[in-house]
Design an enzyme around this catalytic site. Structure first.
Site, mmCIF file in Angstrom:
data_model
loop_
_atom_site.group_PDB
_atom_site.id
_atom_site.type_symbol
_atom_site.label_atom_id
_atom_site.label_comp_id
_atom_site.label_asym_id
_atom_site.label_seq_id
_atom_site.Cartn_x
_atom_site.Cartn_y
_atom_site.Cartn_z
ATOM 1 N N HIS A 1 0.839 -1.210 0.000
ATOM 2 C CA HIS A 1 0.000 0.000 0.000
ATOM 3 C C HIS A 1 0.871 1.255 0.000
ATOM 4 O O HIS A 1 0.629 2.199 -0.768
ATOM 5 C CB HIS A 1 -0.884 0.047 1.263
ATOM 6 C CG HIS A 1 -2.022 -0.927 1.274
ATOM 7 N ND1 HIS A 1 -2.296 -1.726 2.359
ATOM 8 C CD2 HIS A 1 -2.981 -1.204 0.354
ATOM 9 C CE1 HIS A 1 -3.371 -2.462 2.106
ATOM 10 N NE2 HIS A 1 -3.806 -2.160 0.883
ATOM 11 N N SER B 1 -3.529 -7.500 2.941
ATOM 12 C CA SER B 1 -3.792 -7.303 4.367
ATOM 13 C C SER B 1 -4.365 -8.572 4.985
ATOM 14 O O SER B 1 -3.993 -8.964 6.090
ATOM 15 C CB SER B 1 -4.779 -6.146 4.570
ATOM 16 O OG SER B 1 -4.240 -4.951 4.089
ATOM 17 N N ARG C 1 -1.949 -6.210 -8.334
ATOM 18 C CA ARG C 1 -0.985 -7.269 -8.076
ATOM 19 C C ARG C 1 -1.011 -8.337 -9.161
ATOM 20 O O ARG C 1 -0.047 -9.051 -9.356
ATOM 21 C CB ARG C 1 -1.253 -7.907 -6.707
ATOM 22 C CG ARG C 1 -0.892 -7.006 -5.556
ATOM 23 C CD ARG C 1 -1.489 -7.463 -4.262
ATOM 24 N NE ARG C 1 -2.942 -7.425 -4.324
ATOM 25 C CZ ARG C 1 -3.752 -7.534 -3.287
ATOM 26 N NH1 ARG C 1 -3.257 -7.722 -2.092
ATOM 27 N NH2 ARG C 1 -5.054 -7.463 -3.433
#
Ligand code: PNS
Length: 161
Positions: free
Chosen positions: A20, A130, A93
């Site tokens: 991030h 996360s 990603r």
């Protein structure tokens, strides 16, 4: 062209990862002002309260003067309009992210004309999320490389209860 180019980096950031931060820093290099916008989602109980996520992101972006951290609820396009932002910036990603993000990008552009820009995720971070970091940390695995140090400290504290 607008005088001030503003971007929004929206997300859950529960917690913010090194990936991030990479996207935020690269966005800050391209725009005059960057709003890191944390979604308040009443349907989803996170590991960290929204205020804690604001604090964590504020700490890790302290050296980026053009970055502001805020929370928002409702539609991200309305938040962009309120802040005068012309673009949403997100990290990609891989293909799964693209499939998830593309409909939102089209919908958001349809709603207000806001553009979405994608930055390729940093090569060493493309498998990090996360949720994966939380799962591994809960199981006792080492997630040090994937989190800014101050975030890692908070995660360890949270898991120790
Ligand atoms: O980190 P996440 O959970 O993948 O972030 C998703 C987020 C917050 C960027 C996305 O869910 C979002 O923009 N939500 C705000 C509500 C909204 O505008 N929904 C319609 C999108 S077309």
């Amino acid at each position: 062209m607008p005088d001030v180019r503003r971007a929004v980096c929206p997300g859950s950031y529960d917690p913010p990862t090194v990936g991030h931060l990479d996207v935020i820093a690269r966005t800050a290099a391209l725009f005059d002002e960057v709003f890191v916008a944390i979604l308040v989602n009443p349907r989803k109980q996170g590991m960290f309260e929204i205020d804690e996520r604001v604090q964590m992101l504020t700490e890790i972006t302290a050296d980026l003067p053009q970055v502001r951290v805020e929370s928002f609820s409702g539609l991200v396009v309305d938040y962009c309009r309120e802040r005068g932002a012309q673009a949403l910036v997100k990290g990609l990603r891989g293909a799964t992210d693209y499939d998830y993000e593309l409909p939102m990008a089209h919908m958001n552009r349809h709603l207000t004309g806001v553009e979405t820009m994608f930055l390729p995720g940093a090569p060493g971070q493309v498998y990090v999320s996360s949720s994966l970091v939380k799962e591994v940390a809960r199981g006792g695995g080492d997630v040090t490389p994937f989190l800014p140090p101050s975030v890692h400290t908070r995660l360890v504290e949270r898991l120790q209860g």
